[in-house]
Design an enzyme around this catalytic site. Structure first.
Site, PDB file in Angstrom:
ATOM      1  N   ASP A 117      43.143  27.553  15.762  1.00 55.93           N
ATOM      2  CA  ASP A 117      43.353  28.351  16.975  1.00 55.93           C
ATOM      3  C   ASP A 117      42.179  28.173  17.937  1.00 55.93           C
ATOM      4  OD1 ASP A 117      45.650  29.321  15.822  1.00 55.93           O
ATOM      5  OD2 ASP A 117      44.726  31.191  15.128  1.00 55.93           O
TER       6      ASP A 117
HETATM    7  N1  URA Z   1      44.997  30.519  10.324  1.00 56.05           N
HETATM    8  C1  URA Z   1      44.876  31.143  11.523  1.00 56.05           C
HETATM    9  O1  URA Z   1      45.334  32.263  11.691  1.00 56.05           O
HETATM   10  N2  URA Z   1      44.239  30.481  12.513  1.00 56.05           N
HETATM   11  C2  URA Z   1      43.694  29.265  12.366  1.00 56.05           C
HETATM   12  O2  URA Z   1      43.106  28.726  13.311  1.00 56.05           O
HETATM   13  C3  URA Z   1      43.826  28.632  11.126  1.00 56.05           C
HETATM   14  C4  URA Z   1      44.488  29.272  10.114  1.00 56.05           C
END
Ligand code: URA
Length: 241
Positions: free
Chosen positions: A111
């Protein structure tokens, strides 16, 4: 990926395009003006084949270095998108300033606000091996969260959770460090998976960092935004050498 013949040779236009000198039509135009040299001699016909290990290619008198595959470990910083292009934010491929190839891509997505291990390569086969849902590659995340995690959280992670949209997660391992932090190991990669798993337990992830992916472990010497090529032993652990 370069299309080499049985003798390891590839077409000059492919070589130049792979190494980001320009598109096929751009390099063709450069060659017409005598701006492309092979072993010191200007070449007009870019269909000629060369051995990238032995032959010297110059574009505008600058030697063009060649790599068929590149592999970089990045400590992704927050605020950078795990993509090759984005209209709004900087992208992870922009951070790999020393890349020879222009066709690197991130293996999987973190993310925007997640930090940590991200592999960048142009090896599509490896990306498939690491990301295929059937392979169940372990991913370990360091998590900080707000809220009170239920006492039975480890067994609920282990049993698999039901996310807000009804999705069931596979068994995950939670190692609690106390004070709202710990490490979660998951074997799949659903959208916002870690954050949604914590939400299913009534908590909110406030900081997330990927520590490892299969055999690949984030180098603790890398600050967010820093990167380095994979070492020989890391490549071997991924079945590449
Ligand atoms: N899980 C999440 O919620 N975000 C990420 O970036 C990776 C795994």
């Amino acid at each position: 990926m370069a299309a080499k013949d049985g003798k390891g040779r590839l077409r000059l236009d492919k070589f130049l395009a792979d190494m980001g000198v320009g598109t096929r039509s751009q390099v063709k135009a450069m060659a017409r003006k005598g701006r492309i040299c092979l072993n010191g001699v200007p070449v007009k016909d870019l269909s000629v084949k060369l051995d990238p290990e032995k032959d010297a290619v110059e574009a505008d008198h600058v030697l063009v270095a060649y790599a068929s595959m590149e592999y970089y470990m990045l400590n992704k910083p927050a605020g950078v998108v795990s993509a090759t292009e984005d209209g709004q934010y900087p992208v992870v491929t922009d951070l790999i300033e020393t890349a020879l190839r222009k066709d690197l891509f991130p293996v999987g997505r973190l993310d925007l606000d997640t930090e940590g291990l991200l592999l960048l390569t142009n090896d599509g086969k490896l990306a498939h091996e690491l990301l295929s849902p059937r392979r169940h590659v372990d991913k370990v995340y360091y998590v900080e969260y707000d809220g009170l995690l239920p006492a039975d959280a480890p067994s609920r992670f282990e049993a698999g959770l039901t996310l807000e949209d009804g999705t069931k997660t596979m068994a995950a391992v939670w190692e609690d460090d106390g004070e709202g932090r710990g490490r979660l190991t998951i074997r799949e990669g659903k959208f916002h998976q870690v954050k949604r798993m914590f939400e299913a337990l009534g908590c909110r992830v406030s900081y997330l960092k990927r520590l490892s992916m299969g055999a690949l472990v984030l180098d603790p010497a890398l600050e967010p935004g820093q990167y380095r090529p994979l070492t020989e032993s890391e490549l071997e652990s991924l079945g590449r050498s």
